[in-house]
Write an enzyme that holds these catalytic residues in place. Structure first.
Site, PDB file in Angstrom:
ATOM      1  CG  ASN A  22       2.497  19.077  55.398  1.00  0.00           C
ATOM      2  OD1 ASN A  22       2.246  18.258  54.509  1.00  0.00           O
ATOM      3  ND2 ASN A  22       3.638  19.088  56.052  1.00  0.00           N
ATOM      4  CG  HIS A  80      18.923  23.543  58.110  1.00  0.00           C
ATOM      5  ND1 HIS A  80      17.847  22.733  57.838  1.00  0.00           N
ATOM      6  CD2 HIS A  80      19.054  23.523  59.456  1.00  0.00           C
ATOM      7  CE1 HIS A  80      17.367  22.243  58.964  1.00  0.00           C
ATOM      8  NE2 HIS A  80      18.071  22.713  59.965  1.00  0.00           N
ATOM      9  CB  CYS A 138      38.203  25.945  53.166  1.00  0.00           C
ATOM     10  SG  CYS A 138      39.552  24.785  53.487  1.00  0.00           S
TER      11      CYS A 138
HETATM   12  N1  APR Z   1       3.126  21.986  49.852  1.00  0.00           N
HETATM   13  C1  APR Z   1       3.272  21.925  51.206  1.00  0.00           C
HETATM   14  N2  APR Z   1       3.866  20.891  51.851  1.00  0.00           N
HETATM   15  C2  APR Z   1       4.296  19.865  51.088  1.00  0.00           C
HETATM   16  C3  APR Z   1       4.170  19.838  49.680  1.00  0.00           C
HETATM   17  C4  APR Z   1       3.549  20.961  49.061  1.00  0.00           C
HETATM   18  N3  APR Z   1       3.381  21.025  47.730  1.00  0.00           N
HETATM   19  N4  APR Z   1       4.704  18.672  49.233  1.00  0.00           N
HETATM   20  C5  APR Z   1       5.162  18.005  50.319  1.00  0.00           C
HETATM   21  N5  APR Z   1       4.906  18.709  51.440  1.00  0.00           N
HETATM   22  C6  APR Z   1       5.238  18.372  52.816  1.00  0.00           C
HETATM   23  C7  APR Z   1       5.327  16.892  53.129  1.00  0.00           C
HETATM   24  O1  APR Z   1       4.048  16.385  53.506  1.00  0.00           O
HETATM   25  C8  APR Z   1       6.299  16.903  54.333  1.00  0.00           C
HETATM   26  O2  APR Z   1       5.585  17.031  55.552  1.00  0.00           O
HETATM   27  O3  APR Z   1       6.542  18.885  53.059  1.00  0.00           O
HETATM   28  C9  APR Z   1       7.166  18.126  54.103  1.00  0.00           C
HETATM   29  C10 APR Z   1       8.592  17.804  53.679  1.00  0.00           C
HETATM   30  O4  APR Z   1       9.229  17.150  54.756  1.00  0.00           O
HETATM   31  P1  APR Z   1      10.783  16.789  54.667  1.00  0.00           P
HETATM   32  O5  APR Z   1      11.078  16.167  53.348  1.00  0.00           O
HETATM   33  O6  APR Z   1      11.116  16.050  55.918  1.00  0.00           O
HETATM   34  O7  APR Z   1      11.510  18.211  54.660  1.00  0.00           O
HETATM   35  P2  APR Z   1      11.840  19.144  55.891  1.00  0.00           P
HETATM   36  O8  APR Z   1      10.783  19.064  56.924  1.00  0.00           O
HETATM   37  O9  APR Z   1      12.148  20.474  55.331  1.00  0.00           O
HETATM   38  O10 APR Z   1      13.197  18.499  56.458  1.00  0.00           O
HETATM   39  C11 APR Z   1      13.829  19.229  57.496  1.00  0.00           C
HETATM   40  O11 APR Z   1      15.642  17.649  57.464  1.00  0.00           O
HETATM   41  O12 APR Z   1      16.978  16.311  56.211  1.00  0.00           O
HETATM   42  C12 APR Z   1      16.950  17.499  56.916  1.00  0.00           C
HETATM   43  O13 APR Z   1      18.272  19.398  56.587  1.00  0.00           O
HETATM   44  C13 APR Z   1      17.207  18.675  56.020  1.00  0.00           C
HETATM   45  O14 APR Z   1      16.204  20.888  56.147  1.00  0.00           O
HETATM   46  C14 APR Z   1      15.929  19.495  56.106  1.00  0.00           C
HETATM   47  C15 APR Z   1      15.312  19.024  57.407  1.00  0.00           C
END
Ligand code: APR
Length: 261
Positions: A217, A123, A131
């Site tokens: 996770n 990403h 720009c």
């Molecule tokens: N260790 C491991 N996992 C964790 C921890 C931790 N300490 N804390 C939280 N998590 C997990 C949560 O349970 C969740 O499943 O990390 C995950 C975060 O999920 P999101 O917030 O949805 O992030 P992500 O999956 O990276 O989102 C993907 O969505 O919004 C777009 O572009 C953005 O790259 C992002 C994409």
């Protein structure tokens, strides 16, 4: 492959040691312990900023100043963040010859800061501005100041070189990620809710190519029941610490001498 009664950490470490061509797919969860909020979940960024109003290319083109309110917060938080033990753990696995690449959805640059060399930024990265009119690029540190909307020499507003909703994945990153996922023997899926495509398709590509899927996770995700072989429930830093302990010399899961790739 689910360890019936076995120790999932030992099972995961054994797979990593035996196959020795793992790839990691990381999401925002791996950087939570560096102080960078995830996107979803109770403390997530999308609880504060509606992504449809603040994180789409259309929103950026319509109201760049408004989108920069959210982007500024991300740039500030990421600018002060340091890699945590989970990023360091992946870098150590690369040095041991167990991990061949990291595919990250994150834009914080923390894998590289922790010493990982092969990092595929699916990403993009917040450390560069682009720009959208004349395509000129600048290091973020040269053009962004808190609260201001950075401008290009051509006068137009600059955008971080990250993928907003509605934008395509950089083609090279997508190619490399699919290549790595198809070739790996183990895919470590760390800290992602697996809700955003096409990144969430990577575990299925790896699975269909014969890889073992190990999910790290604290919570189950949409992958856990259908794709994941071993779910290691816990924080990324704690689980990677346990895996490295199992893989260190003297444990029977420790890897033999690095093979040729
Ligand atoms: N260790 C491991 N996992 C964790 C921890 C931790 N300490 N804390 C939280 N998590 C997990 C949560 O349970 C969740 O499943 O990390 C995950 C975060 O999920 P999101 O917030 O949805 O992030 P992500 O999956 O990276 O989102 C993907 O969505 O919004 C777009 O572009 C953005 O790259 C992002 C994409």
């Amino acid at each position: 492959m689910r360890p019936d009664g076995g120790d999932p950490i030992r099972e995961a470490a054994r797979l990593l040691a035996e196959r020795r061509n793992a790839v990691a797919l990381t999401g925002a969860g791996i950087s939570v312990e560096s102080g960078i909020p995830s996107f979803r979940g109770s403390q997530g960024m999308w609880g504060k900023y509606d992504p449809m109003e603040y994180a789409t290319l259309h929103a950026f083109m319509q109201s760049p100043r408004k989108v920069w309110e959210m982007l500024s917060e991300m740039v500030s938080v990421c600018g002060f963040a340091a890699p945590n033990a989970a990023h360091a753990g992946l870098s150590a696995l690369e040095k041991m010859g167990v991990l061949r690449a990291v595919i990250t959805q994150n834009v914080d640059g923390l894998h590289q800061a922790a010493g990982s060399h092969r990092v595929i930024e699916y990403h993009g990265n917040l450390d560069e501005l682009i720009c959208v009119y004349c395509w000129k690029r600048y290091p973020t540190r040269d053009r962004w100041t808190p609260g201001a909307v950075p401008r290009c020499d051509c006068g137009e507003t600059l955008k971080p070189n990250v993928v907003l909703f509605g934008e395509p994945i950089p083609w090279l990153a997508q190619e490399q990620a699919e290549e790595e996922a198809s070739a790996c023997g183990v895919l470590l899926v760390i800290g992602t809710s697996a809700q955003v495509s096409p990144a969430c398709d990577i575990p299925r590509i790896a699975k269909e190519s014969g890889a073992a899927i190990i999910e790290i996770n604290p919570e189950p995700t949409s992958l856990t029941e259908s794709v994941t072989d071993i779910h290691l429930r816990g924080s990324a830093s704690e689980i990677l610490r346990l895996l490295l302990k199992e893989l260190s010399p003297g444990n029977d899961a420790s890897p033999s001498a690095p093979p040729g790739r």
